[in-house]
Design a protein around this motif. Sequence first.
Motif, mmCIF file in Angstrom:
data_model
loop_
_atom_site.group_PDB
_atom_site.id
_atom_site.type_symbol
_atom_site.label_atom_id
_atom_site.label_comp_id
_atom_site.label_asym_id
_atom_site.label_seq_id
_atom_site.Cartn_x
_atom_site.Cartn_y
_atom_site.Cartn_z
ATOM 1 N N GLU A 1 -3.716 1.010 -2.902
ATOM 2 C CA GLU A 1 -3.378 -0.415 -2.867
ATOM 3 C C GLU A 1 -2.733 -0.900 -4.160
ATOM 4 N N VAL A 2 -1.773 -1.821 -3.976
ATOM 5 C CA VAL A 2 -1.152 -2.485 -5.125
ATOM 6 C C VAL A 2 -1.613 -3.940 -5.068
ATOM 7 N N LYS B 1 0.849 -1.192 0.000
ATOM 8 C CA LYS B 1 0.000 0.000 0.000
ATOM 9 C C LYS B 1 0.888 1.247 0.000
ATOM 10 N N GLY B 2 0.548 2.160 -0.901
ATOM 11 C CA GLY B 2 1.277 3.427 -0.953
ATOM 12 C C GLY B 2 0.308 4.570 -0.769
ATOM 13 N N LEU B 3 0.692 5.752 -1.219
ATOM 14 C CA LEU B 3 -0.187 6.915 -1.080
ATOM 15 C C LEU B 3 -1.097 7.007 -2.300
ATOM 16 N N GLY C 1 5.030 6.746 -3.225
ATOM 17 C CA GLY C 1 5.571 6.559 -1.870
ATOM 18 C C GLY C 1 5.263 5.190 -1.298
ATOM 19 N N CYS C 2 5.288 4.175 -2.147
ATOM 20 C CA CYS C 2 4.947 2.837 -1.678
ATOM 21 C C CYS C 2 6.221 2.184 -1.123
ATOM 22 N N ILE D 1 0.719 4.501 -12.699
ATOM 23 C CA ILE D 1 2.100 4.730 -12.280
ATOM 24 C C ILE D 1 2.225 4.340 -10.808
ATOM 25 N N LEU D 2 3.300 3.622 -10.503
ATOM 26 C CA LEU D 2 3.568 3.230 -9.118
ATOM 27 C C LEU D 2 4.987 3.649 -8.787
ATOM 28 N N THR D 3 5.156 4.421 -7.684
ATOM 29 C CA THR D 3 6.519 4.749 -7.257
ATOM 30 C C THR D 3 6.742 4.282 -5.829
#
Length: 906
Positions: free
Chosen positions: A528-529, A418-420, A494-495, A469-471
């Motif tokens: 969530e990822v 889980k990120g922002l 921010g994950c 996009i996932l960072t």
Amino acid sequence: MALTSKKQKKPLKKASTSKKLTSGKKYVYYFGDGKAEGTAQMKDLLGGKGAGLAEMTNLGIPVPSGFTITTEACREYFSLGKKFPDRMWEEVLNNLKNVEKSMNSEFGNPENPLLISVRSGAKFSMPGMMDTVLNLGLNDETLKGLIKKTKNEKFAYDTYRRFITMFGSIVTNIDRKKFEDLLEEAKKAKDVQLDTELDAKDFKTLVKKYKELYKKETGTNFPSDPYEQLRMAIKAVFDSWYGDRAATYRRLHGIPDDLGTACNIVAMVFGNMGENSGTGVGFTRDPSTGEKKFFAEFLVNAQGEDVVSGIRTPLKIEELKRRMPKIYSQLEKICNKLEKHYKDMLDIEFTIQEGKLYMLQTRVGKRTAAAAIKIAVDMVNEKLIDKKIALLRIEPEQLNQLLHPTIDLKAEVKVIAKGLPASPGAAVGRVVFSAQDAEEWVEKGERVILVRNETSPEDIGGMAVAQGILTARGGMTSHAAVVGRGMGKCCVVGCGEITIREEEKCFTAGEITVKEGDYITLNGTTGEVILGQAPLVMPKLSKEFYTIMQWTDELSKLKVRANADTPKDARVARDFGASGIGLCRTEHMFFDPDRIRAFREMILSDNIDQRKKALDKIKPYQKKDFIGIFKEMKGLPVTIRLLDPPLHEFLPKTDEEIEILSNEMGVSIRRIKSKIKALEEFNPMLGHRGCRLGVTYPEIYEMQVRAIMEAACELAKKKIKVIPEIMIPLVAHVNELKLMKELTVKTSEDVMKQYRIKVEYKVGTMIELARAAITADQIATEAEFFSFGTNDLTQSVFGLSRDDAGKFLPFYIDNKIIEDDPFITIDTEGVGQIMEIGVKKGRKTNKNLKVGICGEHGGDPKSIEFCHKINLNYVSCSPYRVPIAKLAAAHANLKGKGAEVIKSTV
Ligand code: PEP
Ligand code: MG
């Protein structure tokens, strides 16, 4: 610099006032000490940042002194072959004197140095351009002054090494990673995690290493003359306007290439002077949801670059309230003042230097579509703006974000991290680890999710094509978050729970390893990822969304219909407020296995009796579909187009398909093949299709009309209102329409007699051939309505094949041979003129002629504006574009009355 020294030894030279220019242009505008030469209205000349700084100064908000070099200076710089225009530098020096006076320090003075920041700032905020160079003016001599003034050697050396990093990477393009690697080495050697844990000696060593790196990379010594530093930085700002990233960003956002950028030079204030200093960025309302709540992040003991770069994860603003309550409340007051003044949601940048607050930037804040809608409606309720401005603040195309799917709540999904939640919606795709891979994979037809530690402006191309996009790093205001939101792209930042190994092309989340090419799903609303492909559903729309839709109805002239072929699409269209169906393509109804069999039987028939028998099998299907659609549309008009495509499109293509058909129908393979051969055409789009089918096989159209009218009559008997509009495609000559209309009217009258009920219906035609538009006066005598089929019209007027142009049109657009893809945006000069002729001539002989458009252009905002201008009655587009078209129709109307669209969302 706000580091004012009361005990300066060397007296400052008297600052000269800004030289009055008796003639010619003024290239530089000053702000400071509560007064500015510029205003918020001067965005064209001062850029967004410069205009914002000027306006804040005039409002009495604490802003460090500075000045803005105009966009005009930038334009002239390019036209002079990259040379500063005459007198520009002189004006810069004069204004620098004013800053020195205001800040009580001197640029380049070793005893009491003034340090400055240099930043680009175009009319529209553009992440692709030059970032900020902070701390400019430092050299080995001025450094001593800084140490003496602050009595803080660590701070001074840290400031110096930051300056060399920024100057080296931004002005002279040295790979920033090389500086960062040296910093990492230093931390490793000392076994510490944070930059702040290094001491003065470490930073001093770093400065030495950085200078060596600079020399190695550029072949020259790091410039020690502050004026030389300034000259180089201004040039770099101007040059960044034509950099690749900026050019890409402009192309993606439709920003003209010839605006140029302004350059802002501002006295430094320092957020890295200890625990009572800090720096932050924020928004006056939540840019994701629009909630009326101050939304910001900050870092203690840091400079601005630390917040946006995503290297250190920032703190929520509530923490500032706890640590520095007075500063927090001052900030909140400033935000309120700014909102009341600008009557919009703003983004801000601030720095706290040893307990004193400075505002460094304000401009209209970027926001998601959901936020844009909520803010617009809330601000009307707060009486800050009226409905018209509210609508103009939302970009039609941006609504697309809201119409994106979300993850089906009922589905069981495997959340791995889980990120922002930086930009809402959901995205499914295969993982790639570089922007270049993203572009290559998408080119091959894949859907991808771009996974990066953090993104940078070079990644913009890959971000644009990725589903999401996932960072691993960065906050809600990091590059990925800001750009993702701007693009309406699902984005999780921010994950920290994932570890990316870019070289190995994989990332891990706990025990799980996700490799390049594996599917993941992102939930941009929760952060969530999810492993694998989660099922998606359409989102629930907010009450503010429907308020906006209602306002578009009040403020538009053009109506918006939908192109819908099924009851399900019809329902979506009605839910979005479509005022009818503008195109129901009946051929789409034939592709289900049972239906295609009957249809193929009809095509393969040798005589009219056989054909009629097959058509009798198809009619119940058609009738059922029409009943479904009519019911969903609840008395709104439904335009149904009779069969259009060439018949061979329905025939089997492969040997296997032919064999199956032969078995099913008891017809020999040879006969099927010979029929296919007989139906072959050299140029099918200009061949036996459209009304030409109806003219040569009237029984096909007769069956379709019967199905439409039987459906209508059956419902009318049950007191359900229906308005069928029967549309004849690809008419070129009035006589074609005349024949088909006779057939339609005769069949309709027959059916109504049979059902003993009268139904109101209309007969009209598509205008999709130039001949039809040019002879519209004749055609209108037989038609109750026209609908421009601009897909075919563009194809025929432009002589461009709809199916083949994709191979070379991108080249035309990239090389600016033509501005827009004519299949997306109406070519107003060519196709548009033909349309105008069609409208005028048609209405000449038939005053009550209703005119619409049902080509793809009906959902394109620019084309909608054109349709409004030429007085069409409605546009028709895909159901999911109805809200976009409705807003675009309102914009067109308001713009037609002189309103200006406010681009707050680019
Ligand atoms: C058109 O040509 O614009 C149109 C709507 O018809 P089709 O795309 O089905 O040819
Ligand atoms: Mg067509």
